[in-house]
Design a protein around this motif. Structure first.
Motif, PDB file in Angstrom:
ATOM      1  N   MET A  92       0.947  -1.111  -0.108  1.00  0.00           N
ATOM      2  CA  MET A  92      -0.114  -0.233  -0.039  1.00  0.00           C
ATOM      3  C   MET A  92       0.828   1.260  -0.047  1.00  0.00           C
ATOM      4  SD  MET A  92      -2.890   1.320   2.852  1.00  0.00           S
ATOM      5  CE  MET A  92      -2.215   0.562   4.190  1.00  0.00           C
ATOM      6  N   THR A  93       0.715   2.170  -0.853  1.00  0.00           N
ATOM      7  CA  THR A  93       1.577   3.385  -0.988  1.00  0.00           C
ATOM      8  C   THR A  93       0.774   4.358   0.012  1.00  0.00           C
ATOM      9  OG1 THR A  93       0.188   4.219  -2.930  1.00  0.00           O
ATOM     10  CG2 THR A  93       2.205   2.966  -3.263  1.00  0.00           C
ATOM     11  N   THR A  94       1.646   5.205   0.732  1.00  0.00           N
ATOM     12  CA  THR A  94       1.050   6.185   1.635  1.00  0.00           C
ATOM     13  C   THR A  94       1.890   7.395   1.389  1.00  0.00           C
ATOM     14  OG1 THR A  94       0.840   4.688   3.313  1.00  0.00           O
ATOM     15  CG2 THR A  94       0.781   6.794   3.928  1.00  0.00           C
ATOM     16  N   GLU A  95       1.051   8.482   1.026  1.00  0.00           N
ATOM     17  CA  GLU A  95       1.678   9.815   0.840  1.00  0.00           C
ATOM     18  C   GLU A  95       1.345  10.768   1.745  1.00  0.00           C
ATOM     19  OE1 GLU A  95       1.262  10.027  -3.310  1.00  0.00           O
ATOM     20  OE2 GLU A  95      -1.050  10.605  -3.295  1.00  0.00           O
ATOM     21  N   LEU A  96       1.858  12.153   1.463  1.00  0.00           N
ATOM     22  CA  LEU A  96       1.245  13.187   2.504  1.00  0.00           C
ATOM     23  C   LEU A  96      -0.005  13.957   1.345  1.00  0.00           C
ATOM     24  CD1 LEU A  96       3.908  15.279   3.801  1.00  0.00           C
ATOM     25  CD2 LEU A  96       2.200  14.045   4.954  1.00  0.00           C
ATOM     26  N   ALA A  97      -0.916  14.230   1.940  1.00  0.00           N
ATOM     27  CA  ALA A  97      -2.178  14.464   1.247  1.00  0.00           C
ATOM     28  C   ALA A  97      -1.752  16.013   0.872  1.00  0.00           C
ATOM     29  CB  ALA A  97      -3.647  14.677   1.738  1.00  0.00           C
ATOM     30  N   ARG A  98      -1.636  16.318  -0.629  1.00  0.00           N
ATOM     31  CA  ARG A  98      -0.949  17.515  -1.028  1.00  0.00           C
ATOM     32  C   ARG A  98      -1.858  18.962  -0.812  1.00  0.00           C
ATOM     33  NH1 ARG A  98       0.167  14.913  -6.694  1.00  0.00           N
ATOM     34  NH2 ARG A  98       2.165  13.851  -5.837  1.00  0.00           N
ATOM     35  N   GLU A  99      -3.104  18.623  -0.587  1.00  0.00           N
ATOM     36  CA  GLU A  99      -4.096  19.999  -0.223  1.00  0.00           C
ATOM     37  C   GLU A  99      -4.190  20.452   1.154  1.00  0.00           C
ATOM     38  OE1 GLU A  99      -6.410  16.187   0.018  1.00  0.00           O
ATOM     39  OE2 GLU A  99      -5.136  16.897  -1.304  1.00  0.00           O
ATOM     40  N   VAL A 100      -3.497  19.337   2.063  1.00  0.00           N
ATOM     41  CA  VAL A 100      -3.393  19.878   3.437  1.00  0.00           C
ATOM     42  C   VAL A 100      -2.011  19.850   4.014  1.00  0.00           C
ATOM     43  CG1 VAL A 100      -4.428  19.237   5.713  1.00  0.00           C
ATOM     44  CG2 VAL A 100      -5.594  18.917   3.755  1.00  0.00           C
ATOM     45  N   GLN A 101      -1.275  20.805   4.371  1.00  0.00           N
ATOM     46  CA  GLN A 101      -0.130  21.106   4.760  1.00  0.00           C
ATOM     47  C   GLN A 101       0.116  20.667   6.291  1.00  0.00           C
ATOM     48  OE1 GLN A 101       2.784  21.804   2.797  1.00  0.00           O
ATOM     49  NE2 GLN A 101       1.119  21.731   1.350  1.00  0.00           N
ATOM     50  N   PRO A 102       1.069  19.830   6.590  1.00  0.00           N
ATOM     51  CA  PRO A 102       1.360  19.490   8.076  1.00  0.00           C
ATOM     52  C   PRO A 102       1.348  20.836   8.699  1.00  0.00           C
ATOM     53  CG  PRO A 102       2.924  18.432   6.608  1.00  0.00           C
ATOM     54  CD  PRO A 102       2.226  19.234   5.692  1.00  0.00           C
ATOM     55  N   THR A 103       0.560  20.862  10.004  1.00  0.00           N
ATOM     56  CA  THR A 103       0.608  21.982  10.837  1.00  0.00           C
ATOM     57  C   THR A 103       1.036  21.580  12.253  1.00  0.00           C
ATOM     58  OG1 THR A 103      -1.654  22.026  11.301  1.00  0.00           O
ATOM     59  CG2 THR A 103      -0.719  23.170   9.650  1.00  0.00           C
ATOM     60  N   VAL A 104       1.688  22.332  13.186  1.00  0.00           N
ATOM     61  CA  VAL A 104       1.991  22.310  14.493  1.00  0.00           C
ATOM     62  C   VAL A 104       0.486  22.832  15.357  1.00  0.00           C
ATOM     63  CG1 VAL A 104       3.291  22.907  16.524  1.00  0.00           C
ATOM     64  CG2 VAL A 104       4.259  22.619  14.033  1.00  0.00           C
ATOM     65  N   LEU A 105       0.185  22.041  16.139  1.00  0.00           N
ATOM     66  CA  LEU A 105      -1.166  22.274  17.111  1.00  0.00           C
ATOM     67  C   LEU A 105      -0.751  21.700  18.387  1.00  0.00           C
ATOM     68  CD1 LEU A 105      -3.875  21.500  14.657  1.00  0.00           C
ATOM     69  CD2 LEU A 105      -3.320  23.592  15.262  1.00  0.00           C
ATOM     70  N   ASP A 106      -0.477  22.649  19.435  1.00  0.00           N
ATOM     71  CA  ASP A 106      -0.435  21.956  20.631  1.00  0.00           C
ATOM     72  C   ASP A 106       0.791  21.216  20.867  1.00  0.00           C
ATOM     73  OD1 ASP A 106      -2.970  23.520  21.880  1.00  0.00           O
ATOM     74  OD2 ASP A 106      -3.938  22.147  21.067  1.00  0.00           O
ATOM     75  N   GLY A 107       2.034  21.646  20.182  1.00  0.00           N
ATOM     76  CA  GLY A 107       3.066  20.990  20.271  1.00  0.00           C
ATOM     77  C   GLY A 107       3.283  19.449  19.405  1.00  0.00           C
ATOM     78  N   ALA A 108       2.368  19.309  18.718  1.00  0.00           N
ATOM     79  CA  ALA A 108       2.385  18.020  17.939  1.00  0.00           C
ATOM     80  C   ALA A 108       2.107  18.561  16.554  1.00  0.00           C
ATOM     81  CB  ALA A 108       1.339  17.265  18.435  1.00  0.00           C
TER      82      ALA A 108
END
Length: 89
Positions: A1-17
């Motif tokens: 199974m291939t897993t990738e980051l969703a391009r339309e939603v950027q990783p963000t920091v929320l409450d130290g995570a």
């Protein structure tokens, strides 16, 4: 199974995570959150600043996405947490 980051939603920091969305086989998406503890201890984040946590996330992206793929079958209606037990030393 291939897993990738969703391009339309950027990783963000929320409450130290870092919260991110992974896409599996190009179709199913799931939200994950990786703790600041893991990013510091396992991926070498220099501090808990947003920039350092995101830099550690980017550095460990391949391993983080692998763990997300393994946790994708976790039954949840929300965000799947990734902690120290999801990564090998």
């Amino acid at each position: 199974m291939t897993t990738e980051l969703a391009r339309e939603v950027q990783p963000t920091v929320l409450d130290g995570a870092v919260r991110f969305t992974a896409r599996f086989e190009g179709r199913k998406s799931q939200e994950f959150e990786i703790s600041g503890d893991v990013l510091e201890e396992h991926f070498g984040a220099a501090s808990r600043s947003d920039d350092d946590l995101l830099a550690a996330f980017k550095h460990g992206r391949e391993e983080i996405l692998k763990a997300a793929g393994e946790a994708s079958s976790t039954p949840t209606t929300g965000i799947v947490p990734l902690g120290t037990g999801d990564f090998t030393e």
